[in-house]
Design a protein around this motif. Structure first.
Motif, short mmCIF file in Angstrom:
data_model
loop_
_atom_site.label_atom_id
_atom_site.label_comp_id
_atom_site.label_asym_id
_atom_site.label_seq_id
_atom_site.Cartn_x
_atom_site.Cartn_y
_atom_site.Cartn_z
N LEU A 124 13.33 -51.88 52.97
CA LEU A 124 13.31 -53.31 52.65
C LEU A 124 12.29 -53.70 51.58
O LEU A 124 12.53 -54.65 50.82
CB LEU A 124 13.07 -54.13 53.92
CG LEU A 124 14.15 -54.02 55.00
CD1 LEU A 124 13.78 -54.88 56.20
CD2 LEU A 124 15.51 -54.41 54.46
N GLU A 125 11.18 -53.01 51.52
CA GLU A 125 10.16 -53.42 50.54
C GLU A 125 10.68 -53.44 49.10
O GLU A 125 10.50 -54.45 48.40
CB GLU A 125 8.91 -52.54 50.65
CG GLU A 125 7.82 -52.96 49.66
CD GLU A 125 6.52 -52.21 49.84
OE1 GLU A 125 5.62 -52.40 49.00
OE2 GLU A 125 6.39 -51.44 50.82
N PRO A 126 11.33 -52.38 48.61
CA PRO A 126 11.82 -52.45 47.22
C PRO A 126 12.91 -53.51 47.03
O PRO A 126 12.99 -54.13 45.96
CB PRO A 126 12.36 -51.04 46.95
CG PRO A 126 12.57 -50.43 48.29
CD PRO A 126 11.54 -51.04 49.19
N LEU A 127 13.72 -53.75 48.05
CA LEU A 127 14.76 -54.77 47.94
C LEU A 127 14.15 -56.17 47.86
O LEU A 127 14.57 -57.01 47.04
CB LEU A 127 15.71 -54.68 49.12
CG LEU A 127 16.59 -53.42 49.18
CD1 LEU A 127 17.28 -53.30 50.53
CD2 LEU A 127 17.62 -53.43 48.05
N MET A 128 13.14 -56.43 48.69
CA MET A 128 12.48 -57.73 48.67
C MET A 128 11.62 -57.90 47.42
O MET A 128 11.52 -58.99 46.86
CB MET A 128 11.65 -57.93 49.93
CG MET A 128 12.47 -57.96 51.19
SD MET A 128 13.81 -59.22 51.10
CE MET A 128 14.94 -58.59 52.35
N ALA A 129 11.03 -56.81 46.96
CA ALA A 129 10.25 -56.88 45.71
C ALA A 129 11.15 -57.29 44.55
O ALA A 129 10.75 -58.09 43.69
CB ALA A 129 9.58 -55.54 45.44
N ALA A 130 12.37 -56.75 44.53
CA ALA A 130 13.31 -57.11 43.47
C ALA A 130 13.69 -58.59 43.54
O ALA A 130 13.82 -59.26 42.51
CB ALA A 130 14.56 -56.23 43.56
N ARG A 131 13.86 -59.09 44.73
CA ARG A 131 14.18 -60.52 44.88
C ARG A 131 13.02 -61.39 44.39
O ARG A 131 13.21 -62.41 43.73
CB ARG A 131 14.51 -60.83 46.34
CG ARG A 131 15.85 -60.26 46.79
CD ARG A 131 16.20 -60.69 48.20
NE ARG A 131 17.61 -60.38 48.49
CZ ARG A 131 18.28 -60.82 49.54
NH1 ARG A 131 17.66 -61.61 50.42
NH2 ARG A 131 19.54 -60.51 49.73
N LEU A 132 11.82 -60.99 44.74
CA LEU A 132 10.65 -61.77 44.30
C LEU A 132 10.44 -61.64 42.79
O LEU A 132 9.98 -62.59 42.15
CB LEU A 132 9.42 -61.32 45.07
CG LEU A 132 9.44 -61.71 46.55
CD1 LEU A 132 8.39 -60.96 47.34
CD2 LEU A 132 9.25 -63.21 46.72
#
Length: 262
Positions: A124-132
């Protein structure tokens, strides 16, 4: 003497340039926007966006609005919050296929949405980083991460309070690393542990459930609490909201244009 005076003048100019206080959107110095208690706001996540509401803060969907919309709101002197779901998967988002099935849990009550296994920060961290990264690229000032209390719900995963604290702090750090302010969405029980990690709070229905007192730590810290009710008339919650210095209004569940502020 003249040469020394010129050099001294140049030195003062350089020193002033290096110590000039940046604006509140600067990423380089770590300064972030900090909304204060009582700041009025508009929260619109559905329908055609109405930018004419006379408030200093707009909270809008990060996927549905591009840089031009954010820039227009900025031209009107408004700060803009990027709404994202960080604790639940939504099948209608453009990045939905990037989430492996192993992290998708039970439905969260909204069509097309399922809780995420927040223990799987490796996924989840890379996916949420991309959203941010998207929120920052579009020029938003802050982010409202939704579904931040999965551990209190039937998610399909054995989530604990400790798992939630770890994940919520991760989301806050990812936002702060990008110069974005970040709000704690609901998750009232963990406010004492998380108030220092977040720049404001977003709450739904604390008056209906007699929980608004739990938000006092944010107000005491000089941080706004953006609050909505859906089912109570304003006469039932606005007096207390003003006493607690909450930024309160009545909205409909679809979070369209309509609002009735305290």
């Amino acid at each position: 003497m003249k040469r020394s005076l010129v050099l001294y003048t140049l030195f003062l100019l350089l020193a002033t340039a290096c110590t000039t206080v940046p604006d509140d959107k600067s990423d380089d110095t770590g300064r972030r926007w900090q909304p204060r208690p009582g700041t009025a706001w508009q929260w619109q996540l559905s329908g055609r966006l109405d930018t004419s509401v006379d408030v200093p803060v707009y909270d809008i969907d990060g996927f549905d609005h591009d840089r031009s919309t954010v820039a227009e709101l900025h031209r009107q002197g408004r700060k803009v919050i990027c709404y994202l779901s960080t604790g639940a998967w939504e099948d209608f988002r453009p990045d939905a296929k990037k989430f492996p099935k192993s992290v998708l849990g039970r439905g969260n009550g909204w069509q097309g949405e399922r809780w995420l296994d927040i223990r799987r920060t490796d996924v989840l961290e890379p996916l949420m980083a991309a959203r941010l990264d998207m929120c920052r690229k579009e020029g938003f000032d802050a982010v409202e991460p939704d579904n931040m209390d999965g551990y209190q719900n039937r998610t399909g995963f054995p989530l604990t309070a400790r798992d939630q604290l770890r994940y919520n702090r991760l989301i806050a750090k990812l936002a702060h690393d990008r110069g974005l302010a970040v709000g704690l969405k609901n998750d009232l029980d963990q406010i004492p542990e998380l108030v220092r990690d977040f720049d404001f709070a977003v709450n739904e229905q604390c008056a209906q459930y007699g929980e608004c007192g739990a938000l006092k730590p944010f107000v005491k810290a000089g941080k706004a609490v953006f609050h909505v009710e859906y089912e109570l008339p304003t006469a039932r919650f606005c007096t207390e909201a003003r006493r607690l210095k909450l930024s309160s209004m009545l909205k409909k569940y679809e979070l369209g244009v309509w609002r009735r502020a305290c």
